[in-house]
Design a protein around this motif. Sequence first.
Motif, PDB file in Angstrom:
ATOM      1  N   SER A  38       0.823  -1.211   0.000  1.00 25.16           N
ATOM      2  CA  SER A  38       0.000   0.000   0.000  1.00 25.16           C
ATOM      3  C   SER A  38       0.860   1.265   0.000  1.00 25.16           C
ATOM      4  O   SER A  38       0.345   2.353  -0.234  1.00 25.16           O
ATOM      5  CB  SER A  38      -0.930   0.012   1.220  1.00 25.16           C
ATOM      6  N   MET A  39       2.147   1.114   0.228  1.00 29.98           N
ATOM      7  CA  MET A  39       3.044   2.272   0.314  1.00 29.98           C
ATOM      8  C   MET A  39       3.874   2.462  -0.954  1.00 29.98           C
ATOM      9  O   MET A  39       4.529   3.492  -1.118  1.00 29.98           O
ATOM     10  CB  MET A  39       3.986   2.097   1.511  1.00 29.98           C
ATOM     11  N   ILE A  40       3.886   1.461  -1.837  1.00 26.14           N
ATOM     12  CA  ILE A  40       4.741   1.547  -3.020  1.00 26.14           C
ATOM     13  C   ILE A  40       3.971   1.176  -4.279  1.00 26.14           C
ATOM     14  O   ILE A  40       3.011   0.414  -4.237  1.00 26.14           O
ATOM     15  CB  ILE A  40       5.989   0.647  -2.902  1.00 26.14           C
ATOM     16  N   ASP A  41       4.412   1.743  -5.392  1.00 24.61           N
ATOM     17  CA  ASP A  41       3.875   1.393  -6.708  1.00 24.61           C
ATOM     18  C   ASP A  41       4.901   0.608  -7.528  1.00 24.61           C
ATOM     19  O   ASP A  41       4.550  -0.045  -8.492  1.00 24.61           O
ATOM     20  CB  ASP A  41       3.494   2.659  -7.490  1.00 24.61           C
ATOM     21  N   GLN A  42       6.155   0.720  -7.135  1.00 18.59           N
ATOM     22  CA  GLN A  42       7.210   0.087  -7.912  1.00 18.59           C
ATOM     23  C   GLN A  42       8.290  -0.448  -6.989  1.00 18.59           C
ATOM     24  O   GLN A  42       8.631   0.176  -5.976  1.00 18.59           O
ATOM     25  CB  GLN A  42       7.818   1.108  -8.881  1.00 18.59           C
ATOM     26  N   LEU A  43       8.842  -1.609  -7.363  1.00 13.37           N
ATOM     27  CA  LEU A  43       9.945  -2.217  -6.634  1.00 13.37           C
ATOM     28  C   LEU A  43      11.138  -2.326  -7.576  1.00 13.37           C
ATOM     29  O   LEU A  43      11.023  -2.840  -8.689  1.00 13.37           O
ATOM     30  CB  LEU A  43       9.561  -3.618  -6.141  1.00 13.37           C
ATOM     31  N   VAL A  44      12.275  -1.801  -7.135  1.00 15.67           N
ATOM     32  CA  VAL A  44      13.522  -1.916  -7.892  1.00 15.67           C
ATOM     33  C   VAL A  44      14.497  -2.624  -6.971  1.00 15.67           C
ATOM     34  O   VAL A  44      14.731  -2.192  -5.849  1.00 15.67           O
ATOM     35  CB  VAL A  44      14.075  -0.525  -8.282  1.00 15.67           C
ATOM     36  N   MET A  45      15.051  -3.738  -7.447  1.00 14.19           N
ATOM     37  CA  MET A  45      15.952  -4.488  -6.576  1.00 14.19           C
ATOM     38  C   MET A  45      17.130  -5.044  -7.343  1.00 14.19           C
ATOM     39  O   MET A  45      17.047  -5.311  -8.527  1.00 14.19           O
ATOM     40  CB  MET A  45      15.209  -5.619  -5.876  1.00 14.19           C
ATOM     41  N   MET A  46      18.235  -5.191  -6.618  1.00 11.65           N
ATOM     42  CA  MET A  46      19.413  -5.858  -7.150  1.00 11.65           C
ATOM     43  C   MET A  46      19.391  -7.261  -6.576  1.00 11.65           C
ATOM     44  O   MET A  46      19.345  -7.424  -5.355  1.00 11.65           O
ATOM     45  CB  MET A  46      20.688  -5.137  -6.697  1.00 11.65           C
ATOM     46  N   ALA A  47      19.404  -8.250  -7.438  1.00  9.84           N
ATOM     47  CA  ALA A  47      19.374  -9.641  -7.002  1.00  9.84           C
ATOM     48  C   ALA A  47      20.507 -10.393  -7.693  1.00  9.84           C
ATOM     49  O   ALA A  47      20.995  -9.966  -8.741  1.00  9.84           O
ATOM     50  CB  ALA A  47      18.033 -10.275  -7.354  1.00  9.84           C
ATOM     51  N   PRO A  48      20.915 -11.511  -7.129  1.00 12.93           N
ATOM     52  CA  PRO A  48      21.958 -12.301  -7.793  1.00 12.93           C
ATOM     53  C   PRO A  48      21.488 -12.744  -9.173  1.00 12.93           C
ATOM     54  O   PRO A  48      20.298 -12.964  -9.400  1.00 12.93           O
ATOM     55  CB  PRO A  48      22.138 -13.514  -6.870  1.00 12.93           C
ATOM     56  N   GLU A  49      22.424 -12.866 -10.119  1.00  5.84           N
ATOM     57  CA  GLU A  49      22.047 -13.242 -11.483  1.00  5.84           C
ATOM     58  C   GLU A  49      21.413 -14.621 -11.562  1.00  5.84           C
ATOM     59  O   GLU A  49      20.660 -14.901 -12.479  1.00  5.84           O
ATOM     60  CB  GLU A  49      23.241 -13.153 -12.424  1.00  5.84           C
TER      61      GLU A  49
END
Length: 107
Positions: free
Chosen positions: A33-44
Motif C-alpha cells: 500500500s506504500m509503493i507502486d514500484q519495486l527496484v531491486m538488485m538480485a543475484p544473477e
Amino acid sequence: MRRADRKMRIHEWVHTTETARAALWSFIGNHDSMIDQLVMMAPEDDDLPFLLPERAFKQELLPYFMSRIVDVERFIEPYSFAASEREDVLAIRVEDERADWNDGWFR
C-alpha cells in the motif's frame, strides 16, 4: 532498502533458505500500500523469474565487479595477430603500483 516517491529500492537481496526468501517477499508484500514500484538488485542466478506465473517485470544483467590482470606478460602471450606485409609493432605501457613486475612496456 530505501523507499521514496512510492518506489522501494533494494540494493542487496540475499537469502540462505527458502523460508528466508518467503519472509523477505512477505516483508515487501506488507508494504504494497506504500509503493507502486519495486527496484531491486538480485543475484544473477536468482530463481524469481521462474517462480512467478507471469513475468511482468523488467530484468537486466548489470556488470558489477572488475577483474585484475595479475601477470600482464603471461596474459598477452597466447594472443596471436594476423600476418601482414608490414611489420607493425603493438606496444602497451602498463603502470601498476601494486605489482611492480607489471610495470613496463609489453610488445
